[in-house]
Design a protein around this motif. Structure first.
Motif, PDB file in Angstrom:
ATOM      1  N   LYS A   3       0.811  -1.211   0.000  1.00 46.44           N
ATOM      2  CA  LYS A   3       0.000   0.000   0.000  1.00 46.44           C
ATOM      3  C   LYS A   3       0.847   1.266   0.000  1.00 46.44           C
ATOM      4  O   LYS A   3       0.334   2.355  -0.229  1.00 46.44           O
ATOM      5  CB  LYS A   3      -0.939  -0.009   1.212  1.00 46.44           C
ATOM      6  CG  LYS A   3      -1.998  -1.107   1.133  1.00 46.44           C
ATOM      7  CD  LYS A   3      -3.000  -0.980   2.254  1.00 46.44           C
ATOM      8  CE  LYS A   3      -4.064  -2.064   2.137  1.00 46.44           C
ATOM      9  NZ  LYS A   3      -5.081  -1.958   3.211  1.00 46.44           N
ATOM     10  N   GLU A  29       4.462   7.082  -2.161  1.00 44.69           N
ATOM     11  CA  GLU A  29       3.077   7.066  -2.636  1.00 44.69           C
ATOM     12  C   GLU A  29       2.272   6.116  -1.778  1.00 44.69           C
ATOM     13  O   GLU A  29       2.729   5.009  -1.472  1.00 44.69           O
ATOM     14  CB  GLU A  29       3.012   6.587  -4.096  1.00 44.69           C
ATOM     15  CG  GLU A  29       3.822   7.416  -5.056  1.00 44.69           C
ATOM     16  CD  GLU A  29       2.948   8.278  -5.946  1.00 44.69           C
ATOM     17  OE1 GLU A  29       1.733   8.306  -5.723  1.00 44.69           O
ATOM     18  OE2 GLU A  29       3.505   8.908  -6.838  1.00 44.69           O
ATOM     19  N   ILE A  31      -1.302   4.130  -1.864  1.00 46.62           N
ATOM     20  CA  ILE A  31      -2.358   3.829  -2.831  1.00 46.62           C
ATOM     21  C   ILE A  31      -3.747   3.832  -2.209  1.00 46.62           C
ATOM     22  O   ILE A  31      -4.745   3.881  -2.913  1.00 46.62           O
ATOM     23  CB  ILE A  31      -2.097   2.491  -3.561  1.00 46.62           C
ATOM     24  CG1 ILE A  31      -2.126   1.315  -2.585  1.00 46.62           C
ATOM     25  CG2 ILE A  31      -0.789   2.533  -4.320  1.00 46.62           C
ATOM     26  CD1 ILE A  31      -2.151  -0.030  -3.284  1.00 46.62           C
ATOM     27  N   GLU A  67      -4.520   8.844   0.960  1.00 47.19           N
ATOM     28  CA  GLU A  67      -4.070   8.394  -0.359  1.00 47.19           C
ATOM     29  C   GLU A  67      -3.356   9.535  -1.065  1.00 47.19           C
ATOM     30  O   GLU A  67      -3.728  10.699  -0.947  1.00 47.19           O
ATOM     31  CB  GLU A  67      -5.281   7.942  -1.178  1.00 47.19           C
ATOM     32  CG  GLU A  67      -4.955   7.454  -2.566  1.00 47.19           C
ATOM     33  CD  GLU A  67      -6.201   7.048  -3.345  1.00 47.19           C
ATOM     34  OE1 GLU A  67      -6.086   6.892  -4.575  1.00 47.19           O
ATOM     35  OE2 GLU A  67      -7.272   6.896  -2.732  1.00 47.19           O
TER      36      GLU A  67
END
Length: 198
Positions: A3, A29, A31, A67
């Protein structure tokens, strides 16, 4: 699928005096939203001979994480020089950045460091006791070794502490003269395939 994906780590203020803080600009990042914190650690490897000389320079908690793409600067004071063996004070060593979620490490980034005197006379005739105020630290920022571990992101069960060793992928440091010292990075030799450069 993980993730959190590490997008980039930039080494700041490098090379620099040994006693300056370490600084890394970390970009990652996410997700999907993470409800719990990510635990980041910076570890200085004091000696290749024993983990007892490893020093955790700092631990920070980042979260909760929405996110998207995120960036922060991870800064930590230099190691306690009194805990570094005299024979390991100069030359090549390693600094590690690790990140864990719910107590499970899922990524580790290792950099070789070269510590040396800037004064040619001190380089030729080093003093018996290292003079750290005259040592320069040079992190080989373009040759990181990144190791990723598969963990269970959804709950705390079924995950192996420090990542699943049998589900590990490692990116090598590249064609480096210091690869003989790669054992300092503390990575298992049970690696699978190489990975893309960050």
């Amino acid at each position: 699928m993980a993730k959190v994906q590490l997008a980039n780590v930039a080494v700041l203020d490098n090379p620099s005096p040994f006693l300056n803080p370490f600084q890394f600009e970390v970009t990652f990042e996410c997700i999907e939203e993470l409800k719990e914190d990510l635990e980041w650690k910076m570890i200085y490897v004091g000696s290749a001979e024993s983990e007892e000389f490893d020093q955790i320079l700092d631990t920070i908690y980042v979260g909760p994480i929405p996110e998207g793409r995120h960036m922060f600067v991870f800064q930590a004071d230099p190691p306690d020089v009194s805990r570094i063996p005299v024979n390991d004070a100069l030359g090549v060593t390693v600094v590690l950045l690790t990140c864990s979620y719910r107590g499970n490490e899922f990524v580790r980034v290792g950099y070789f460091i070269n510590n040396e005197y800037t004064d040619p006379e001190l380089r030729e005739n080093p003093p018996t006791q290292p003079q750290f105020d005259k040592v320069q630290r040079n992190i080989l920022g373009d040759k990181p070794r990144v190791t990723r571990f598969k963990i269970n992101w959804d709950d705390g069960t079924g995950s192996t502490t420090n990542g699943a060793q049998d589900s590990m992928e490692e990116q090598t440091m590249g064609d480096s003269a210091q690869e003989a010292s790669s054992s300092k990075l503390g990575f298992s030799e049970n690696t699978q395939n190489s990975m893309e450069v960050m």
